[in-house]
Enzyme design. Structure first.
Site, PDB file in Angstrom:
ATOM      1  N   TYR A 300       0.852  -0.813   0.279  1.00  0.00           N
ATOM      2  CA  TYR A 300       0.359   0.026   0.617  1.00  0.00           C
ATOM      3  C   TYR A 300       0.771   1.388   0.374  1.00  0.00           C
ATOM      4  O   TYR A 300       2.007   1.186   0.092  1.00  0.00           O
ATOM      5  CB  TYR A 300      -1.015   0.154   1.205  1.00  0.00           C
ATOM      6  CG  TYR A 300      -0.171   0.300   2.874  1.00  0.00           C
ATOM      7  CD1 TYR A 300      -0.102   1.713   3.409  1.00  0.00           C
ATOM      8  CD2 TYR A 300       0.032  -1.268   3.357  1.00  0.00           C
ATOM      9  CE1 TYR A 300       0.684   1.853   4.111  1.00  0.00           C
ATOM     10  CE2 TYR A 300       0.655  -0.953   4.337  1.00  0.00           C
ATOM     11  CZ  TYR A 300       1.169   0.436   5.211  1.00  0.00           C
ATOM     12  OH  TYR A 300       1.541   0.251   6.452  1.00  0.00           O
ATOM     13  N   CYS A 301       0.477   2.509  -0.408  1.00  0.00           N
ATOM     14  CA  CYS A 301       0.757   3.466  -0.738  1.00  0.00           C
ATOM     15  C   CYS A 301      -0.081   4.911  -1.071  1.00  0.00           C
ATOM     16  O   CYS A 301      -1.338   4.558   0.035  1.00  0.00           O
ATOM     17  CB  CYS A 301       1.647   3.819  -1.808  1.00  0.00           C
ATOM     18  SG  CYS A 301       0.856   3.600  -2.975  1.00  0.00           S
ATOM     19  N   THR A 302       0.465   5.858  -0.060  1.00  0.00           N
ATOM     20  CA  THR A 302      -0.480   7.288   0.128  1.00  0.00           C
ATOM     21  C   THR A 302      -1.816   7.155  -0.681  1.00  0.00           C
ATOM     22  O   THR A 302      -3.310   6.590  -0.682  1.00  0.00           O
ATOM     23  CB  THR A 302       0.091   8.235  -0.336  1.00  0.00           C
ATOM     24  OG1 THR A 302       1.030   8.346   0.531  1.00  0.00           O
ATOM     25  CG2 THR A 302      -0.962   9.246  -0.102  1.00  0.00           C
ATOM     26  N   ILE A 329      -3.979   4.321   0.673  1.00  0.00           N
ATOM     27  CA  ILE A 329      -4.460   4.920   2.037  1.00  0.00           C
ATOM     28  C   ILE A 329      -5.879   5.891   2.065  1.00  0.00           C
ATOM     29  O   ILE A 329      -7.147   5.537   3.143  1.00  0.00           O
ATOM     30  CB  ILE A 329      -3.081   5.663   3.080  1.00  0.00           C
ATOM     31  CG1 ILE A 329      -2.146   4.265   2.908  1.00  0.00           C
ATOM     32  CG2 ILE A 329      -4.277   5.413   4.511  1.00  0.00           C
ATOM     33  CD1 ILE A 329      -0.977   4.968   3.491  1.00  0.00           C
TER      34      ILE A 329
END
Length: 451
Positions: A300-302, A329
């Site tokens: 996952y990332c922003t 996220i």
């Protein structure tokens, strides 16, 4: 006849916001990149009559007070407001002629008063823009008019007056650059040409060819709760420091370019060990396989863009099951209520909000303008904290000369509202002597409007 200097600090045609603007009021010959001076034979054309239903607002890009376009209905005096929105978007695509797209895209954004940052590269497009909903939708439609860029992945956020205030003091080495790697400058649009829309430093890794499986936020909790799933946060250390998913692995990288090296160090066999095994055939055969790859990886990332490349990298390294959070996220915090969430802390974002919490409400962290890292209230109580200069995370790495330069920048901003002072970016106006003022009866006069 009036001579208005269009790039003046005090008065600029580009800083005039006419609510419910009438395109017939704008001279047809006025180019998007206006000259230094504009001759107006009829100044009233820019100034509506006293009882006009149009409202005229002087917009200062260094102030956060003007964030909405208002228009009177001309009957009952009710004022309607066009709310500003921020839309982040990206698309990986085969885009070798990306440079040809820059000029028309930037001109359209300027014409529609849409601000932000956009990156164009041979591998696609990545950006975040701000403007009225109608203007932003026109820009998005223009981008998707190229069939290669259709199906942009988008995320929309509302804008408050505080969020529209511009950043100051950013540098090219800042973790805040265009898209997810640059400062979000609300006062103008930047359309940059780069080699990659997100910098991994490995052109051979292409999400166009192969990419991991998307998992929507509602299915994410079950996936990362499985003990056979290794959860990897592909963001940088200063982002992970203020929030992450429960049990996630922190690669401890300061830049996305370091992620491939971390993967190789973590999961690939040591070349020297391989040589020893070749010299000793009786060694356990299982050792030649190197570190065992996890059966399943969830990343996952922003906003999702870094996971596209990271998942493509892992697949090229032999990983079999690679998943990544769709929408990142931010989409998870928007869709999943706090009582059901596995997210811990706040999410760092690359704009004036600094961090957001569940529901995408603004978080509690502020930004250190010395290093562009998030700081808490407790950090700002530390002796290393000096506003605009340093924080506990960068104080020891800065020389006294660097700190003094930062103090000078901060003094400029406090005095003028812009780094470099009010004359930055324009030629100084030559003072007219008294004996020159009466030389010609047809001479023009430069006017300015005080703030």
């Amino acid at each position: 006849m009036l001579l208005i200097r269009t790039r003046s600090w005090a008065c600029s045609l580009r800083m005039l916001t006419l609510s419910n603007p009438n395109p017939n009021l704008i001279p047809k010959s006025l180019p998007l990149q206006s000259p230094s001076f504009l001759i107006l034979t009829n100044p009233n054309m820019f100034f509506p009559p006293k009882n006009s239903p149009h409202k005229l607002t002087f917009y200062n890009p260094f102030s956060s007070t003007t964030t909405k376009l208002a228009a009177s209905d001309g009957q009952n005096g009710v004022v309607s407001e066009s709310t500003l929105v921020v839309v982040s978007f990206y698309k990986f695509a085969d885009f070798p002629d990306h440079a040809d797209f820059r000029a028309p895209l930037k001109q359209l954004c300027q014409h529609l008063r849409v601000s932000g940052g956009i990156i164009l590269a041979p591998e696609g497009i990545n950006g975040s823009i701000c403007g009225t909903r109608e203007s932003v939708e026109k820009v998005i439609s223009f981008i998707q008019s190229d069939e290669r860029l259709m199906g942009l992945r988008q995320l929309e956020s509302p804008v408050s007056p505080e969020e529209e205030a511009i950043h100051h003091g950013h540098t090219s080495s800042s973790p805040l650059a265009a898209g997810e790697d640059a400062p979000f400058r609300w006062d103008h649009v930047r359309v940059k040409l780069k080699k990659e829309i997100v910098s991994l430093g490995m052109p051979s890794v292409s999400p166009i060819e192969k990419v991991g499986k998307y998992i929507n936020p509602k299915e994410w909790n079950a996936l990362i709760s499985d003990p056979d799933t290794v959860v990897i946060d592909v963001r940088n250390d200063y982002e992970i420091r203020i929030g992450k998913f429960k049990g996630a692995v922190d690669p401890s990288t300061s830049a996305f370019r370091e992620f491939p090296s971390w993967v190789d160090d973590q999961y690939q066999p040591d070349p020297t060990q391989n040589q020893l095994e070749c010299d000793n055939p009786s060694a356990n055969m299982t050792q030649t396989e190197g570190p065992k790859l996890p059966p399943r990886v969830a990343m996952y990332c922003t906003g999702g863009i870094r996971c596209e490349k990271a998942s493509s990298l892992l697949l090229s390294r032999g990983f079999k099951e690679v998943y990544h959070l769709e929408g990142g996220i931010l989409k998870y915090l928007e869709d999943i209520p706090k009582e059901k969430s596995l997210w811990e802390g706040e999410c760092f974002v690359f704009d004036k909000r600094v961090s957001v919490d569940h529901g995408l409400v603004q978080g509690t962290f502020k930004l250190c303008y010395g290093c562009k890292q998030p700081v808490s209230d407790a950090d700002m109580e530390a002796p290393e904290w000096e506003y605009g200069v340093s924080c506990p995370y960068c104080y020891s790495s800065k020389s006294e000369e660097e700190k003094e330069r930062a103090r000078a920048r901060q003094r400029q901003f406090e005095a003028f509202g812009v780094i470099g002072g009010p004359d930055k970016g324009r030629r100084p106006v030559r003072k007219v002597e008294d004996n020159e003022k009466t030389e010609s009866p047809n001479s023009t006069v430069e006017i300015s409007v005080a703030e």
